[in-house]
Design an enzyme around this catalytic site. Structure first.
Site, short mmCIF file in Angstrom:
data_model
loop_
_atom_site.label_atom_id
_atom_site.label_comp_id
_atom_site.label_asym_id
_atom_site.label_seq_id
_atom_site.Cartn_x
_atom_site.Cartn_y
_atom_site.Cartn_z
N TYR A 125 0.88 -1.28 -0.10
CA TYR A 125 0.09 -0.11 -0.10
C TYR A 125 0.95 1.32 0.06
O TYR A 125 0.82 2.02 -0.96
CB TYR A 125 -1.03 0.21 1.08
N SER A 126 1.56 1.33 1.14
CA SER A 126 2.25 2.71 1.40
C SER A 126 3.16 2.94 0.20
O SER A 126 3.85 1.95 -0.28
CB SER A 126 2.86 2.78 2.89
N GLU A 241 -8.05 -5.41 9.65
CA GLU A 241 -7.02 -5.34 10.08
C GLU A 241 -6.82 -5.28 11.50
O GLU A 241 -5.92 -5.87 12.09
CB GLU A 241 -6.13 -4.07 9.75
N SER A 354 -2.12 6.35 10.61
CA SER A 354 -1.31 7.39 11.63
C SER A 354 -2.62 7.78 12.49
O SER A 354 -3.78 7.69 12.04
CB SER A 354 -0.65 8.42 10.91
#
Length: 375
Positions: A125-126, A241, A354
Site C-alpha cells: 500500500y504505502s 486489520e 497514523s
C-alpha cells in the site's frame, strides 16, 4: 460444535512443548527476526491441527468461530505465551478480503495455501509519496496481453523479505487521480522485476522494507474486484486489520504492564500513579473492544497505539539512567525488552494508519463532519 476456553488451553499446553517450548514469548512487532523459521514451523503445526484461520467460514477451511469463541482463542493463545504468528497478513487481511470479494478461482487458488501457511503475504500500500494517504498512490500497472505489468515503489512493507505474494494497490487507469482508477492486484514476489530492500529501524532490526517493481508481472485475472475499483477493496482489507485479535494483543500489553510494575519503586508516588492510570486505561480498552465487537477499528487503533507508546516512555522512567545504556547499535539483540519497547512503540501511532488519519476517519465517517479540504 462450540469451542471452549478449556479446550483451547488444553491443546496449547499439550503442544507448546518439546521443540516448540523454547518459542514462548518470541516474535511480534520489533522482534520478527526472532526464531522466524521455527515460528513458521509452529504455525504449520497449528494448521495441521485446524487452528489457523479459526474465524473463517467452515466452507473456506476455517472453524467458523463465533465472536466469543474468537476472543477465547486469541486470549488463551496470548495467555499461553505462544509465539507471535507469522501469517497475520494472509490470514487476517487478504483471506477475509478474498472470501468476501474474490472470484471462485481466486478463493480456490489462494485460501487453502494461506490456511496451510504454505504461502506468506505482504501488503503493498504505502509509497514514499503516499503513506497514510493511499489516494496518492502512483505505482502503475498496465495490461499487456494477458498480464499486468507493474512499475513503482512501495515502502514500509512488513515482512516483504519473507513473503511469497503481495497484494498491491496500483493505478491502472492512466491519468486517473485520487480514489479512482486504482486496482487491487495479487503479485508474486519471487520473480524478476521485484527487488526488496530492508529498512534498518531504530531497534537495529529490519522487518519493514522498500519494494521496487520494475516490470514485474502477474496474471490478468489476479485482480480482486473490478479493474479501477481497487479503492473499495483496499478499504475492505483495512477494516479487517484491527479485529478481534486485538484482544489477544491486550493480554500481551497487560503482561508488559505487570512486569513493569514489578520493577517500579513502590515509594515513588508519581510513578505509581502513572502506572495505575495505565492499568485503568487498559481496562477501558478491553471494555471498548468487547462492547464494539471489533466494529470500531479507528477508535481501537487510537486507543492501543497511544497507550503502548506511553508505556514505552513510562518504561524508560521506571528504569532511569540504566535505560540509556546499550552494548552497541548493530543488532536488535543488543537492546533489552524495555529499550526495544520504547524504540519500536514510537512507530505504533504511525503504521497501520497514523493517528491523524484515524482522527479524520472518525470525524468524517462516524461523526459526519465535513471532509477535510485536500489540495
Amino acid at each position: 460444535m462450540a469451542v471452549t476456553r478449556s479446550e483451547i488451553r488444553r491443546w496449547l499446553a499439550e503442544h507448546l512443548v518439546g521443540r516448540f517450548a523454547g518459542l514462548k514469548g518470541l516474535g511480534g512487532p520489533g522482534r520478527e527476526h526472532e526464531a522466524f523459521e521455527q515460528r513458521l514451523e509452529w504455525e504449520r503445526h497449528l494448521a495441521a491441527h485446524g487452528w489457523t484461520c479459526p474465524a473463517w467460514p467452515v466452507e473456506h477451511g476455517g472453524r467458523g468461530l463465533t465472536f466469543d469463541e474468537q476472543v477465547a482463542f486469541h486470549e488463551e493463545y496470548a495467555l499461553a505465551d505462544a509465539p507471535a504468528r507469522v501469517n497475520h497478513l494472509g490470514e487476517n487481511l487478504l483471506g477475509p478480503t478474498l472470501i468476501d470479494l474474490g472470484t471462485p478461482e481466486q478463493k480456490a487458488r489462494f485460501l487453502p495455501k494461506i490456511r496451510a501457511v504454505e504461502e506468506l503475504w505482504c501488503q503493498g500500500y504505502s509509497e514514499p509519496g503516499a503513506g497514510s494517504d493511499l489516494a496518492s498512490v502512483s505505482t502503475s500497472a498496465r495490461l499487456v496481453d494477458d498480464e499486468w505489468v507493474i512499475t513503482g515503489q512501495k515502502v514500509w512493507t512488513s515482512l516483504a523479505h519473507v513473503a511469497d505474494w503481495c497484494f498491491v494497490l496500483a493505478r491502472t487507469t492512466p491519468g486517473s487521480v485520487g480514489h479512482k482508477g486504482l486496482s487491487y492486484l495479487l503479485v508474486p514476489m519471487r520473480q524478476p522485476g521485484v527487488e526488496v530492500r530492508p529498512i534498518r529501524q531504530l531497534t537495529g532490526t529490519s522487518e519493514f522494507n522498500e519494494v521496487f517493481f520494475d516490470g514485474a508481472r502477474t496474471s490478468a485475472d489476479l485482480v480482486v474486484g473490478e479493474p479501477g475499483g481497487g479503492w473499495a477493496v483496499a478499504m475492505a482489507t483495512l477494516a479487517y486489520e484491527r479485529g478481534v485479535s486485538t484482544l489477544g494483543q491486550q493480554v500481551g500489553f497487560r503482561r508488559e504492564l505487570e512486569d513493569l510494575v514489578a520493577l517500579a519503586d513502590p515509594e515513588d508516588v508519581v510513578l505509581q500513579e502513572q502506572l495505575a492510570r495505565a492499568a485503568v486505561e487498559l481496562s477501558v480498552m478491553r471494555s471498548h473492544a468487547l462492547r464494539t465487537r471489533g466494529s470500531d477499528p479507528s477508535v481501537s487503533k487510537l486507543l492501543w497505539a497511544g497507550w503502548h507508546r506511553r508505556l514505552g516512555e513510562l518504561a524508560m522512567r521506571v528504569r532511569g539512567g540504566e535505560s540509556m545504556i546499550v552494548k552497541s547499535t548493530t543488532s536488535g539483540d543488543d537492546l533489552d525488552r524495555w529499550q526495544r519497547l520504547f524504540l519500536f512503540s514510537r512507530a505504533d501511532t504511525i503504521y497501520g494508519g497514523s493517528d491523524e488519519i484515524q482522527r479524520n476517519i472518525i470525524a468524517e465517517r462516524v461523526l459526519g463532519l465535513p471532509r477535510e479540504a485536500r489540495g
